[in-house]
Enzyme design. Sequence first.
Site, PDB file in Angstrom:
ATOM      1  N   LYS A  79     -19.413  -2.652  40.621  1.00  0.00           N
ATOM      2  CA  LYS A  79     -19.389  -2.121  39.255  1.00  0.00           C
ATOM      3  C   LYS A  79     -20.748  -2.319  38.588  1.00  0.00           C
ATOM      4  O   LYS A  79     -21.429  -3.318  38.840  1.00  0.00           O
ATOM      5  CB  LYS A  79     -18.274  -2.842  38.487  1.00  0.00           C
ATOM      6  CG  LYS A  79     -17.911  -2.265  37.129  1.00  0.00           C
ATOM      7  CD  LYS A  79     -16.689  -2.987  36.549  1.00  0.00           C
ATOM      8  CE  LYS A  79     -16.306  -2.480  35.165  1.00  0.00           C
ATOM      9  NZ  LYS A  79     -15.086  -3.140  34.643  1.00  0.00           N
ATOM     10  N   SER A 154     -11.456  -0.026  33.008  1.00  0.00           N
ATOM     11  CA  SER A 154     -12.829   0.447  32.950  1.00  0.00           C
ATOM     12  C   SER A 154     -13.517   0.521  34.311  1.00  0.00           C
ATOM     13  O   SER A 154     -14.534   1.190  34.443  1.00  0.00           O
ATOM     14  CB  SER A 154     -13.656  -0.455  32.039  1.00  0.00           C
ATOM     15  OG  SER A 154     -13.706  -1.779  32.571  1.00  0.00           O
ATOM     16  N   SER A 178      -8.734  -4.017  33.573  1.00  0.00           N
ATOM     17  CA  SER A 178      -9.690  -3.061  34.135  1.00  0.00           C
ATOM     18  C   SER A 178      -9.851  -3.063  35.650  1.00  0.00           C
ATOM     19  O   SER A 178     -10.570  -2.220  36.181  1.00  0.00           O
ATOM     20  CB  SER A 178     -11.065  -3.252  33.502  1.00  0.00           C
ATOM     21  OG  SER A 178     -11.072  -2.655  32.236  1.00  0.00           O
TER      22      SER A 178
HETATM   23  N1  GLN Z   1      -8.846  -1.225  28.738  1.00  0.00           N
HETATM   24  C1  GLN Z   1      -8.981  -2.512  28.128  1.00  0.00           C
HETATM   25  C2  GLN Z   1      -9.999  -2.441  27.031  1.00  0.00           C
HETATM   26  O1  GLN Z   1     -10.402  -1.380  26.732  1.00  0.00           O
HETATM   27  C3  GLN Z   1      -9.375  -3.510  29.145  1.00  0.00           C
HETATM   28  C4  GLN Z   1     -10.799  -3.439  29.526  1.00  0.00           C
HETATM   29  C5  GLN Z   1     -11.174  -4.382  30.597  1.00  0.00           C
HETATM   30  O2  GLN Z   1     -10.320  -4.994  31.241  1.00  0.00           O
HETATM   31  N2  GLN Z   1     -12.462  -4.526  30.786  1.00  0.00           N
HETATM   32  O3  GLN Z   1     -10.407  -3.402  26.475  1.00  0.00           O
END
Ligand code: GLN
Length: 484
Positions: A79, A154, A178
């Site tokens: 990532k 994400s 995410s």
């Molecule tokens: N989708 C969640 C957020 O927008 C989790 C994001 C994540 O785990 N980095 O915060």
Amino acid sequence: MSTQSFPTGVRDIVAGFAARTFSAEEYARFVLGEIERRDPELHAFLEVFDDVVQQAREKDAERAAGSAAPLLGIPVATKDNLLIRGRRAGAGSKILEGYVAAYDATAIARLGQAGAVFLGRTNMDEFAMGSSTEHSAFGPTKNPHDPTRVPGGSSGGSAAAVAAGFAPAALGSDTGGSIRQPAAFSGVVGFKPTYGTVSRSGLVVMASSLDQIGPFARSVDDARLLFNVIAGRDPLDATSAAAPSATAAAKKPLVIGVPKEYFGDGLDPAVARSVRQALAAWERAGARLEEISLPHARFGLAAYYIIMPAEVSSNLARFDGIRYGYRAPDAENLLSTYEQTRAQGFGAEPKRRIMLGTFALSHGYYDAYYEKAQRVRRLIRDDFAAAFRSVDVIAGPTAPMPAFRIGERTSDPLQMYLADIYTVGVNLAGLPAISLPAAPVSVDGASLPVGLQLIGQWGRDHALLDAAADAEAAMPDGRRAITA
Ligand code: GLN
């Protein structure tokens, strides 16, 4: 050998190398070919490194010299928020434009020591804020199962890369879901370890008390292989903990807690059916299901969307146009350098969260919001602790819906946040959790993956992985990750 005959799982590739069926260089050329063929459409990668073949050749030489490193020659996608020394890292944001990492993230260093080949940087929501990878400053990633849909987020680029066969494994980060949610949307395995088990050193921070690095792979076994390499205490991260030890064979039958709150109104009926089917198959294979209650689960999103932005607002203060990446070109003085850099460099979602977090922490609101949210966090943790007095693992859907269409939720942040309703509580409690593919559902002619989420006890990551392997083996037709 023909491209068709290359395996896609880590264990199988390791076996192929050991048997000299193919070399690391040949495997690297194979995945580069797959990326070239399909990534222009999918956009899983922000950058494919230009020295992949060279890296693979070095691994072949190391093997010839007798190295038996566990991931020797295995290509891994990482990532864009993980630092690799000497390479660009951008966290999906324009504000890190031109930033080159000065050191390796600990997880990266450990992968390197284990012999991995670094394939490239995968696309992500800006600063890991999002559930669809549409908040990337560099355009969305598409779901390999249906390119009109999102891969989740994400860590959507990492999930899509594994689903499309671009890489047998990848790393992502999970602050509120995410890793697990994109794994669910993309039909692969995604594992978020116990908080602190994998060092956060060299991970571009989002929310320090929630962030955790973990693997994507095509089977539970492969995910564990990566986990064993990256886990462990690190002097560079004071919150890191010793790698959990492998557990003795689990007592049988496994008792699986199924929270009734995870099967409420917001759950897509087709997803509910798929998850129930997976649980029934597991039960037939010998697990015992027990309905449980997590009474404070419904406050999880609310608490998360106070605590996470509070930490974000503080952590992202470092992006000031002086220390990292982008600097606004026409600012007249220091203050306007800060202001214009941040105004131009951050996208809408980080700005929204910085403002929310600044508000929640401000004088007079701190008690009403931040402190209240921390109390709720404790209640959520206590719910899990109480449940684990009678069950070994908790199981339910990873996400309330299958992959949605690109653009469908971008205009309404609350709709986007709902995609994490079953995942955020786990981060608030610091627990390990994994998503593995259940039977896909058919939506408008597309066959879309569904994720089964298993939540484990704090620090008992190996017991969770054992349970997940048990569930995986029980799935109808021995279902593994779904190649798209
Ligand atoms: N989708 C969640 C957020 O927008 C989790 C994001 C994540 O785990 N980095 O915060």
